[in-house]
Scaffold this active site. Structure first.
Site, mmCIF file in Angstrom:
data_model
loop_
_atom_site.group_PDB
_atom_site.id
_atom_site.type_symbol
_atom_site.label_atom_id
_atom_site.label_comp_id
_atom_site.label_asym_id
_atom_site.label_seq_id
_atom_site.Cartn_x
_atom_site.Cartn_y
_atom_site.Cartn_z
ATOM 1 N N GLU A 32 0.723 -1.126 0.082
ATOM 2 C CA GLU A 32 0.090 0.059 -0.039
ATOM 3 C C GLU A 32 1.044 1.257 0.030
ATOM 4 O O GLU A 32 1.926 1.309 0.600
ATOM 5 C CB GLU A 32 -0.949 0.015 1.267
ATOM 6 C CG GLU A 32 -1.835 -0.930 1.231
ATOM 7 C CD GLU A 32 -2.615 -1.400 2.693
ATOM 8 O OE1 GLU A 32 -3.256 -2.235 2.778
ATOM 9 O OE2 GLU A 32 -2.221 -0.467 3.464
ATOM 10 N N LYS A 36 2.729 4.698 0.879
ATOM 11 C CA LYS A 36 2.569 5.313 2.118
ATOM 12 C C LYS A 36 2.495 6.705 2.058
ATOM 13 O O LYS A 36 3.637 7.306 1.442
ATOM 14 C CB LYS A 36 4.087 4.832 2.977
ATOM 15 C CG LYS A 36 4.334 5.411 4.193
ATOM 16 C CD LYS A 36 5.613 4.974 4.982
ATOM 17 C CE LYS A 36 5.603 5.471 6.023
ATOM 18 N NZ LYS A 36 5.201 6.980 6.538
ATOM 19 N N ARG A 38 -1.418 10.416 10.770
ATOM 20 C CA ARG A 38 -2.233 9.269 11.102
ATOM 21 C C ARG A 38 -3.524 9.932 11.958
ATOM 22 O O ARG A 38 -3.295 10.661 12.741
ATOM 23 C CB ARG A 38 -1.384 8.474 12.014
ATOM 24 C CG ARG A 38 -1.950 7.193 12.399
ATOM 25 C CD ARG A 38 -1.629 6.112 11.345
ATOM 26 N NE ARG A 38 -1.982 4.936 11.720
ATOM 27 C CZ ARG A 38 -1.083 3.678 12.018
ATOM 28 N NH1 ARG A 38 0.219 3.963 12.453
ATOM 29 N NH2 ARG A 38 -1.427 2.732 12.321
ATOM 30 N N ARG A 43 -1.959 9.886 16.318
ATOM 31 C CA ARG A 43 -1.429 8.564 16.523
ATOM 32 C C ARG A 43 -0.887 8.668 18.090
ATOM 33 O O ARG A 43 -0.879 7.566 18.765
ATOM 34 C CB ARG A 43 -0.176 8.572 15.790
ATOM 35 C CG ARG A 43 0.823 9.544 15.863
ATOM 36 C CD ARG A 43 2.228 9.331 15.051
ATOM 37 N NE ARG A 43 3.011 7.977 15.216
ATOM 38 C CZ ARG A 43 2.926 7.212 14.220
ATOM 39 N NH1 ARG A 43 2.537 7.297 13.001
ATOM 40 N NH2 ARG A 43 3.617 5.966 14.657
ATOM 41 N N GLU A 67 -4.692 8.038 7.200
ATOM 42 C CA GLU A 67 -4.048 9.139 6.980
ATOM 43 C C GLU A 67 -4.830 10.184 6.459
ATOM 44 O O GLU A 67 -5.734 10.008 5.841
ATOM 45 C CB GLU A 67 -2.694 8.897 6.365
ATOM 46 C CG GLU A 67 -1.936 7.938 6.774
ATOM 47 C CD GLU A 67 -0.613 8.564 7.301
ATOM 48 O OE1 GLU A 67 -0.180 9.592 7.128
ATOM 49 O OE2 GLU A 67 0.238 7.616 7.813
ATOM 50 N N PHE A 86 -6.622 2.816 5.560
ATOM 51 C CA PHE A 86 -6.021 1.386 5.301
ATOM 52 C C PHE A 86 -6.381 0.320 6.275
ATOM 53 O O PHE A 86 -5.954 -0.711 6.128
ATOM 54 C CB PHE A 86 -4.518 1.544 5.373
ATOM 55 C CG PHE A 86 -3.951 2.260 6.304
ATOM 56 C CD1 PHE A 86 -4.065 1.596 7.611
ATOM 57 C CD2 PHE A 86 -3.517 3.487 6.383
ATOM 58 C CE1 PHE A 86 -3.188 2.233 8.739
ATOM 59 C CE2 PHE A 86 -2.802 4.307 7.416
ATOM 60 C CZ PHE A 86 -2.505 3.596 8.640
ATOM 61 N N ARG A 119 5.297 -3.057 17.114
ATOM 62 C CA ARG A 119 5.903 -3.017 15.831
ATOM 63 C C ARG A 119 6.550 -4.213 15.764
ATOM 64 O O ARG A 119 7.432 -4.727 16.022
ATOM 65 C CB ARG A 119 7.129 -2.060 15.925
ATOM 66 C CG ARG A 119 7.950 -1.412 14.851
ATOM 67 C CD ARG A 119 9.048 -0.705 14.962
ATOM 68 N NE ARG A 119 8.588 0.601 15.660
ATOM 69 C CZ ARG A 119 8.189 1.765 14.979
ATOM 70 N NH1 ARG A 119 8.163 1.644 13.945
ATOM 71 N NH2 ARG A 119 7.923 2.656 16.199
ATOM 72 N N LYS A 178 7.405 -0.943 6.399
ATOM 73 C CA LYS A 178 7.451 0.206 5.723
ATOM 74 C C LYS A 178 8.860 0.420 4.823
ATOM 75 O O LYS A 178 9.917 -0.155 5.149
ATOM 76 C CB LYS A 178 7.361 1.526 6.335
ATOM 77 C CG LYS A 178 8.322 1.784 7.592
ATOM 78 C CD LYS A 178 7.909 3.130 8.479
ATOM 79 C CE LYS A 178 8.913 3.123 9.633
ATOM 80 N NZ LYS A 178 8.559 4.415 10.341
#
Length: 507
Positions: A209, A211, A216, A231, A260, A295, A366, A372
């Site tokens: 996807e 970025k 965010r 975020r 986003e 997303f 994470r 990313k």
């Protein structure tokens, strides 16, 4: 509990590299807290006091400094109450009252407590207790499974409240913490890779996807009530009325969306990042509209989706908000992933995020399921000056003033250097010591906080890009600059030019 006990624990945690030792020290402290102190202490231990910044600057802290108390008597609750009072004291004539609160607080503190209090007030607190370590400590102190503590903290967005529940509540109460529409959850985060193909190797079949270079957002809708969070879980609903109206028009009753928002130009291309953030940070409605791209979907009409595979969540998102689905393709082919990455860059976006198609939504984590990929630019720039550091960098030259070569004199003297930004990121203790000695050797003048030097030291700087800025003569500023290394092998005349950096600006 005395505040000094907490301060001594933070010192012990910061002084060791052993995660196990950190967890043991923090758990020992947590077990001894009174229930009312637990959320406060967790905020202080993670360098995130529950009041946030209370509007006290360095000069106010310096003016309030008093001889330290001989014996500790301040409690964690005393400090929390003082922060509440500072936060609540505002308006005309409040300066004297705030100064009195600070003086009283500092006079009651021992020397280590005074340093700790100053760090909290100035936002320079470094405790060594990252949230992951603190989460493990809460689990250890409460004898609860770490996964249960972590999940409750992620879904509530409140580690302090979770710690109180884990330590004082039952296991069933901790397990009952779930997703609530209207209450933000910590967003899922992504690891990094050097290329889309490499990322796909780590994830297997994935959704590749775009970025976006935006802000965010997490959007919650319950009936006609829409709330929007950053975020960092701050409520910014009042700043984004256009997003509120759009989400109210979606064919759902209850939904939580992750995405986003960014500003677009007349042709639908992204505007520079600072235009988005200027509009995003405004309390008043501006002419620039922000467009949301989603997303992920975490909940829909009574059904939690966190533990369902990404493929399912994408199908639901395509049904709920097809016009606002972030561009991307599902593939297991590295060539396709690289093509999508190049398409994203050509469209003016940052790169791509590669997401394992069977992955669940791991709030606040994470891991390797989201990766990313965005290009990192490195440039050789010249140090023009350096500012004295603060906190743990007190006494060392830290924040670099960076200049690009201007060979034709388009923005000053031919062959001179045009300042394009500052950074203190990426500097090791060894580099800090080296540059502190070096820059005073080549000093040409200084002010109270800055040493100006001969423009002869070349440093390699990594950046994510540049943005338009009226702050510097070249009209640009570096984005997310960090030091890679000093280039003693290069002369300043070999530095990159302002024209090269300006070419990074999006048309």
């Amino acid at each position: 509990m005395l505040l000094l006990e907490l301060v001594e624990t933070t010192k012990a945690v910061a002084s060791t590299r052993s995660r196990l030792a950190k967890v043991d020290a923090l758990a020992h402290l947590l077990r001894r807290l009174e229930p009312a102190e637990i959320p406060t202490a967790v905020g202080l231990l993670s360098a995130k006091p529950r009041q946030g910044r209370v509007g006290v600057g360095w000069s106010a802290v310096a003016a309030a400094k008093a001889d330290p108390a001989a014996e500790p008597r301040l409690t964690v609750s005393d400090f929390d109450t003082a922060l509440d009072r500072l936060l609540a004291t505002a308006g005309s004539g409040s300066g004297a009252e705030r100064a009195a609160i600070l003086r009283t607080l500092m006079a009651a503190a021992t020397e280590p407590e005074q340093s700790f209090i100053a760090g909290v007030l100035l936002g320079e607190l470094r405790t060594g207790a990252l949230e992951g370590v603190l989460t493990d400590a809460v689990a250890r102190a409460s004898d609860r499974p770490v996964d249960a503590v972590r999940r409750a903290a992620m879904l509530s967005g409140d580690l302090g409240g979770t710690a109180l529940l884990a330590l004082m509540g039952t296991a069933a109460e901790l397990d009952a913490v779930g997703l609530v529409v209207g209450r933000p959850v910590q967003p899922m985060l992504a690891a990094t890779a050097g290329s889309a193909g490499a990322a796909l190797e780590a994830t297997g079949e994935a959704s590749v996807e775009y970025k976006l270079d935006g802000a965010r957002i997490q959007v919650h809708r319950s009936g006609s009530d829409v709330r929007i969070f950053t975020r960092n879980l701050a409520d910014v609903t009042h700043r984004l009325p256009e997003v509120v109206d759009l989400v109210r028009g979606l064919p759902v009753q209850d939904v939580i969306l992750d995405g986003e928002t960014l500003a677009l130009d007349e042709e639908g291309a992204p505007r520079p990042f600072q235009e988005t953030m200027s509009r995003f940070g405004a309390d008043a409605v501006r002419e620039t509209l922000l467009h949301p791209w989603f997303f992920d979907v975490l909940h829909i009409d009574g059904r939690d989706l966190l533990d369902e595979p990404l493929a399912t969540r994408i199908d639901i998102l395509n049904r709920v908000a097809p016009a606002h689905r972030i561009p991307g393709e599902v593939t297991a082919d590295p060539a396709v992933a690289e093509r999508v990455s190049q398409d994203a860059l050509a469209a003016g976006h940052e790169g791509v995020v590669v997401k394992a198609i069977d992955s669940v939504y791991a709030a606040g984590r994470r891991g390797s399921n989201w990766v990313k990929v965005k290009p990192v630019h490195t440039y050789d720039l010249v140090v023009l000056a350096c500012e004295w550091g603060s906190g743990r960098r007190t006494g060392m030259l830290s924040n670099l003033h960076l200049g690009a070569l201007d060979p034709g004199g388009d923005f000053g003297e031919p062959g001179g250097y045009v300042m394009v930004g500052k950074t203190f990121k990426g500097l090791t203790d060894e580099l800090l010591r080296w540059q502190t000695a070096r820059f005073q050797e080549i000093e040409v003048r200084r002010t109270a906080g800055t040493v100006w030097v001969e423009p002869k030291t070349v440093v390699e700087i990594a950046i994510d890009g540049v943005q338009q800025s009226p702050r510097y003569p070249g009209g640009i500023a570096l984005r997310f600059a960090r030091v890679k290394r000093y280039r003693e092998d290069k002369a300043p005349a070999e530095a990159d030019t302002i024209q090269t950096l300006r070419s990074l600006l999006r048309s």
